[in-house]
Write a protein that holds these residues in place. Structure first.
Motif, PDB file in Angstrom:
ATOM      1  N   ARG A  11       0.840  -1.199   0.000  1.00  0.00           N
ATOM      2  CA  ARG A  11       0.000   0.000   0.000  1.00  0.00           C
ATOM      3  C   ARG A  11       0.873   1.246   0.000  1.00  0.00           C
ATOM      4  NH1 ARG A  11      -5.163  -0.497   3.918  1.00  0.00           N
ATOM      5  NH2 ARG A  11      -6.036   0.861   2.306  1.00  0.00           N
ATOM      6  N   TRP A  19     -10.269  -2.160   2.856  1.00  0.00           N
ATOM      7  CA  TRP A  19     -11.140  -1.859   1.723  1.00  0.00           C
ATOM      8  C   TRP A  19     -12.558  -2.301   2.065  1.00  0.00           C
ATOM      9  CZ3 TRP A  19      -8.621  -2.677  -3.725  1.00  0.00           C
ATOM     10  CH2 TRP A  19      -7.392  -2.016  -3.761  1.00  0.00           C
ATOM     11  N   GLU A 157      -6.989   6.832  -2.305  1.00  0.00           N
ATOM     12  CA  GLU A 157      -6.142   5.667  -2.574  1.00  0.00           C
ATOM     13  C   GLU A 157      -6.428   5.122  -3.968  1.00  0.00           C
ATOM     14  OE1 GLU A 157      -4.664   1.460  -0.509  1.00  0.00           O
ATOM     15  OE2 GLU A 157      -6.282   2.629   0.417  1.00  0.00           O
ATOM     16  N   MET A 394      -1.411  -4.941  -4.827  1.00  0.00           N
ATOM     17  CA  MET A 394      -1.965  -3.658  -4.404  1.00  0.00           C
ATOM     18  C   MET A 394      -3.486  -3.646  -4.457  1.00  0.00           C
ATOM     19  SD  MET A 394       0.754  -0.866  -5.923  1.00  0.00           S
ATOM     20  CE  MET A 394       0.309   0.403  -4.728  1.00  0.00           C
TER      21      MET A 394
END
Length: 396
Positions: A11, A19, A157, A394
């Motif tokens: 990350r 998430w 993000e 990721m």
């Protein structure tokens, strides 16, 4: 692979929240295309499934045009893909860069409160073909998209992820273009140099046509004494030349003797008698790597003092040239036999310079281009591996 804790392995600094599980239908506007009968002749772009073959990430062109109701145009910044037929299985997903009409066999997802690039990579990675209805003809409909579960980080993000991956994708595309340009340059130079249209400054003497036996002789050396082991078995690839068979093809030679295999030394020339689709009469290559052995499906030729043998590998690099050379020499004795006898291979004529110095200068030039191509291929593979790693680590 889903992380049970909904946290990716890699990350950006400053992001630690898990998430969130969401339904895809809540973050996109779904549109399908319209059949040709809805339009008349015109000059507005009309996207069809076959247009996806001419792009990678971004879709900005189409071969088809129509005129229709402007309200039916798909907005730029939408994610488009095939929704019906076998094309679904190819997972060709694109970002529309300009407004277009769209064929009925396609679907568009316009992001809502979601980063475009992030959503693009998410959908590409998810491979929506796995949710298609395959009872008859494969197809994806709204009922598949709306309830489909996805995992989302916060918008910031998403934007970071999308930006990094799109930059990496653009870098990969640029390197792919550069690689193709180098290959095209090499092909052009080979055509121009071997046709004598391009010459080195100071060299004007015409090249002579000579039989190949002026430059080569049949080699009868065999691996009888077992000098070479099974790790030294070589093969011939139309694209890559002489290659190590275990490293290139993963072949196993357990329990098989290679004592009757022919020895292929460095700078020897080899002819494969196994026809390929693009080379129906076989392949001729120079071994530019380590010495090894080849099976009886190959004929080996040792160079004479009249030739710097790498030039013959470059001379026969083009499929058309090697086919045109071997075709008249094919064994006519057996029905459908496309092979050429070992000795007969040397009976055809080639046109290369007699001067060893000129031969070496030509080979050095092509070797330089080959090294540039190899370096760019390595870089491209590294970039693709990096992207693959990021996509796997990721995302949740």
């Amino acid at each position: 692979m889903k992380n049970e804790n909904l946290v990716p392995k890699v990350r950006f600094k400053g992001f630690s929240d898990p998430w969130e599980q969401r339904k895809l239908g809540n973050y996109v506007i779904i549109k399908s295309g319209d059949a040709p009968s809805e339009f008349v002749d015109g000059d507005e772009p009309y996207l069809k499934v076959d247009d996806l073959n001419n792009s990678t990430v971004f879709q900005n062109s189409t071969k088809h045009t129509v005129k229709g109701n402007a309200e039916k145009m798909i907005q730029s910044g939408s994610i488009v893909f095939s929704k019906r037929g076998a094309a679904i299985l190819t997972n060709k997903v694109r970002i529309l860069e300009k407004k277009m009409f769209m064929d009925t066999n396609m679907m568009a997802l316009t992001p809502v409160e979601t980063d475009l690039y992030f959503l693009y990579f998410l959908i590409s990675e998810e491979n929506l073909s796995k949710i298609a209805d395959t009872s008859t003809i494969p197809q994806i409909n709204n009922k598949h998209i709306i309830p489909y579960t996805i995992y989302l980080p916060c918008l910031m993000e998403q934007q970071r992820l999308g930006k990094v991956l799109i930059l990496l994708s653009n870098l990969i595309a640029a390197n792919e273009d550069k690689l193709e340009q180098l290959k095209t340059l090499k092909k052009l130079m080979m055509q121009k140099i071997f046709s004598q249209e391009w010459r080195f400054k100071g060299f004007t003497d015409p090249w002579e046509q000579r039989k190949l036996k002026w430059f080569l002789r049949v080699s009868k050396l065999k691996n009888i004494d077992g000098i070479f082991d099974k790790n030294s078995v070589l093969s011939v690839s139309g694209e890559f030349g002489v290659v190590n068979q275990i490293a290139f093809q993963g072949r196993s030679f357990a329990g098989k003797s290679i004592l009757n295999y022919g020895i292929l030394d460095h700078n020897d020339v080899v002819y494969t008698k196994s026809p390929l689709k693009s080379n129906p009469y076989g392949i001729i290559k120079t071994n530019l790597g380590k010495a090894g052995v080849v099976s009886t499906l190959y004929a080996v030729y040792a160079p004479l003092k009249t030739v710097y043998s790498p030039i013959l590998g470059y001379y026969f690099n083009l499929d058309t040239r090697v086919n045109n050379y071997l075709r008249p020499l094919v064994n006519k004795g057996a029905k459908n036999d496309m092979k050429v006898r070992d000795e007969a291979v040397l009976e055809g004529k080639v046109c290369i310079p007699d001067s060893i110095e000129t031969q070496k200068r030509i080979c050095n030039l092509f070797s330089l281009i080959d090294n540039l191509i190899a370096a760019n291929e390595d870089k491209l593979n590294q970039l693709k591996e990096l992207k693959k790693y990021l996509m796997q680590n990721m995302f949740v």
